[in-house]
Design a protein around this motif. Sequence first.
Motif, mmCIF file in Angstrom:
data_model
loop_
_atom_site.group_PDB
_atom_site.id
_atom_site.type_symbol
_atom_site.label_atom_id
_atom_site.label_comp_id
_atom_site.label_asym_id
_atom_site.label_seq_id
_atom_site.Cartn_x
_atom_site.Cartn_y
_atom_site.Cartn_z
ATOM 1 N N ILE A 1 0.833 -1.201 0.000
ATOM 2 C CA ILE A 1 0.000 0.000 0.000
ATOM 3 C C ILE A 1 0.870 1.254 0.000
ATOM 4 O O ILE A 1 0.596 2.222 -0.723
ATOM 5 C CB ILE A 1 -0.942 0.012 1.221
ATOM 6 N N MET A 2 1.925 1.251 0.807
ATOM 7 C CA MET A 2 2.804 2.408 0.873
ATOM 8 C C MET A 2 3.468 2.684 -0.483
ATOM 9 O O MET A 2 3.491 3.821 -0.969
ATOM 10 C CB MET A 2 3.877 2.188 1.937
ATOM 11 N N LYS A 3 3.997 1.639 -1.096
ATOM 12 C CA LYS A 3 4.677 1.830 -2.381
ATOM 13 C C LYS A 3 3.720 2.251 -3.491
ATOM 14 O O LYS A 3 4.137 2.884 -4.462
ATOM 15 C CB LYS A 3 5.387 0.533 -2.789
ATOM 16 N N ARG A 4 2.443 1.928 -3.326
ATOM 17 C CA ARG A 4 1.466 2.248 -4.368
ATOM 18 C C ARG A 4 1.328 3.750 -4.594
ATOM 19 O O ARG A 4 0.843 4.185 -5.637
ATOM 20 C CB ARG A 4 0.120 1.640 -3.992
ATOM 21 N N HIS A 5 1.765 4.568 -3.633
ATOM 22 C CA HIS A 5 1.539 6.010 -3.762
ATOM 23 C C HIS A 5 2.206 6.601 -4.995
ATOM 24 O O HIS A 5 1.720 7.575 -5.564
ATOM 25 C CB HIS A 5 1.982 6.753 -2.498
ATOM 26 N N VAL A 6 3.326 6.003 -5.430
ATOM 27 C CA VAL A 6 3.979 6.558 -6.620
ATOM 28 C C VAL A 6 3.160 6.260 -7.881
ATOM 29 O O VAL A 6 3.125 7.063 -8.814
ATOM 30 C CB VAL A 6 5.417 6.019 -6.772
ATOM 31 N N VAL A 7 2.516 5.099 -7.896
ATOM 32 C CA VAL A 7 1.642 4.761 -9.029
ATOM 33 C C VAL A 7 0.409 5.660 -9.019
ATOM 34 O O VAL A 7 -0.029 6.151 -10.060
ATOM 35 C CB VAL A 7 1.229 3.275 -8.974
ATOM 36 N N ASP A 8 -0.143 5.876 -7.822
ATOM 37 C CA ASP A 8 -1.282 6.792 -7.703
ATOM 38 C C ASP A 8 -0.890 8.194 -8.141
ATOM 39 O O ASP A 8 -1.669 8.884 -8.813
ATOM 40 C CB ASP A 8 -1.791 6.814 -6.257
ATOM 41 N N THR A 9 0.311 8.627 -7.772
ATOM 42 C CA THR A 9 0.802 9.938 -8.214
ATOM 43 C C THR A 9 0.829 10.012 -9.729
ATOM 44 O O THR A 9 0.353 10.983 -10.335
ATOM 45 C CB THR A 9 2.212 10.205 -7.651
ATOM 46 N N TYR A 10 1.390 8.981 -10.344
ATOM 47 C CA TYR A 10 1.506 8.968 -11.805
ATOM 48 C C TYR A 10 0.137 9.079 -12.473
ATOM 49 O O TYR A 10 -0.072 9.935 -13.351
ATOM 50 C CB TYR A 10 2.206 7.687 -12.263
ATOM 51 N N TYR A 11 -0.801 8.239 -12.069
ATOM 52 C CA TYR A 11 -2.096 8.216 -12.748
ATOM 53 C C TYR A 11 -2.951 9.435 -12.411
ATOM 54 O O TYR A 11 -3.721 9.916 -13.257
ATOM 55 C CB TYR A 11 -2.837 6.921 -12.442
ATOM 56 N N MET A 12 -2.827 9.967 -11.210
ATOM 57 C CA MET A 12 -3.552 11.192 -10.890
ATOM 58 C C MET A 12 -3.088 12.347 -11.774
ATOM 59 O O MET A 12 -3.897 13.113 -12.312
ATOM 60 C CB MET A 12 -3.367 11.550 -9.406
ATOM 61 N N LEU A 13 -1.777 12.470 -11.943
ATOM 62 C CA LEU A 13 -1.240 13.539 -12.786
ATOM 63 C C LEU A 13 -1.553 13.300 -14.262
ATOM 64 O O LEU A 13 -1.826 14.245 -15.008
ATOM 65 C CB LEU A 13 0.268 13.664 -12.564
ATOM 66 N N GLU A 14 -1.529 12.051 -14.676
ATOM 67 C CA GLU A 14 -1.889 11.726 -16.055
ATOM 68 C C GLU A 14 -3.348 12.090 -16.345
ATOM 69 O O GLU A 14 -3.646 12.712 -17.365
ATOM 70 C CB GLU A 14 -1.671 10.228 -16.313
ATOM 71 N N ARG A 15 -4.236 11.689 -15.455
ATOM 72 C CA ARG A 15 -5.660 11.980 -15.668
ATOM 73 C C ARG A 15 -5.935 13.481 -15.650
ATOM 74 O O ARG A 15 -6.893 13.950 -16.274
ATOM 75 C CB ARG A 15 -6.509 11.275 -14.602
ATOM 76 N N ALA A 16 -5.085 14.212 -14.952
ATOM 77 C CA ALA A 16 -5.251 15.664 -14.896
ATOM 78 C C ALA A 16 -4.661 16.362 -16.124
ATOM 79 O O ALA A 16 -4.794 17.570 -16.265
ATOM 80 C CB ALA A 16 -4.603 16.211 -13.629
#
Length: 436
Positions: free
Chosen positions: A298-313
Motif C-alpha cells: 500500500i505504501m509503495k502504491r503512492h507513486v503509481v497513484d501519483t503517476y495516474y492522478m497527474l496523467e488523468r489531470a
Amino acid sequence: MNLTLRVPLESFVKLFREMGVLEYRYFVKHSIQVANITTEIVDRLKLPFEKDEVYLSSLLHDVGLILKVSIGNYELFVEMFGKIPDMERIVLTLDKNDHHSVISWMVVSQIPLCSDCSKSILYHHTPYQKINEKDSIVTLSNCVKTADVISLKLLKYTGSDKELDAESIDEIISSIQKDQGIIDEVKKAAVYLLKDFTKHHLFLEEEPQFHSEKMLSLEEYNHYAMILSALLDFRSPYTRSHSFAVARVSKLLAEEILGEADAALAFTASLLHDIGKIKTPLSILHKKGRLQASEMIIMKRHVVDTYYMLERAGLRLFSLISAAHHERLDGSGYPTGLKGDQMPFLQKLIQICDVFSALTEKRPYRDPVEIHEALDIIEQEAINGKLDGFIVQKLKEIANNLDLREEISFKHVFEELFKDRVDEVIQMISLMSKMI
C-alpha cells in the motif's frame, strides 16, 4: 527548457477532485457542490464575473478549515474529517469564530483571481446586511453563502449514501426562503435551481462542472499546486512541510546546475511528487514499527497513484518526473526499476531531494537526522550506485553556503501560502507559534 511552458488550469480542479478520499471525502464533496451551485446561481443572475474565477474561488472557500484544524486540533481533525458528513457540525465544533473564512481568503488572494471573487470567500458565512463592501462583492458573497447552506444540508441528508427525497428538498427550500441573510434575488435563483430536476446533478453528483481552455505559466500554476501540497501534507504532523521542503531544495539545486527555467519545472514537479499519498491510510503513515509486506504494498502504491492522478489531470510532463522519486540508478527502485541511463536529470535530482527531506524530518519510528548526517547517508547511497554522485556533491556545496535546516523549516510553508499575512494566520491558529 522552454520558458513559455504552459499548464492547463483545468488540471487543478481535476486533481482537487481526486483528493476526495479518506479524511477529505466530505470536504471535497462539499467544496465541489458549493462551486457547482454558486456558478449556476451567478450565471442565472447574470452577474459580471468570469465563470472560471467564480468556480475556483467558491471551490476553495473552505480550504482554510483544513489548514486551521489540522494544526490547531489534529486529534479532532482525524476523528471527524472523513467520518462525519455533517460539515456544519465540524465547523461549529472546531471553528466557532469562523477563522477559516479569513484563512481561506488569505490563501486564495495569492492566486491570480479577481479580488472580488477571492473576497467573496471572506463573507461566505455572513448575512448580506453585515457586509460592508461594494454591491458586487455583497451579491457574490451571498451566492457562495447560499450554495454553502444548500450543500451543508445536502450532506446531512445524503452524506451516508442516502438518496435525496422529496421531504429533504422541501426542507432545504424552506430554510433558504426563511433565511433573512440571503438577498431576495439570490433566494429566487437558488429555489429555482432546487426545483429544477434537470439541475440536480450539479449537487447530487460529485463531478466538478468546470471546463476551461485557460493555460497558466508555471509561476501562476504554482499557487494552485501549493494548495494541493498543503492539503496533502497537512494530513499528518509528520509530513507538514515535506512537499514544500523537497520543492525548495529541488529549486536550489536546479538553479545551481541547470538554470532558472528548469528550476521552475523542478519546483512544480516536487510540489506534486507525493500527491498519490493522499490515498495512503494514516494507519500506515503513522505506524511506529516496521511495515508488514501487505502494508508496504500500500505504501509503495503512492507513486503509481501519483503517476495516474497527474496523467488523468493532463499533466504528463509532471507525471513522468514526479512519480519516479523512488527509482534508483542501479534499478533497485520502484515502481518500474528504471536504471540511470533511462532517467532524465530532473528525476535523479528530485530523488535526492526527497531522500534528503525525508531523513531530516521526524517520522513515527525515528527522530529527524541532522543535516550533515543526512548528507553523509546520501553520499554513501551515491557511492553504492543508487543516487547521482554529481547532484549529491552539488547539494553538499549548497549546504556549505546555506543553512539547509532553515531552508526546509515549516515556516516557509506558511510564507509560500500567505506571503506577508503569516503573522495574522499565526494569531488565528493555536499551537502555530510553537511550530514556526
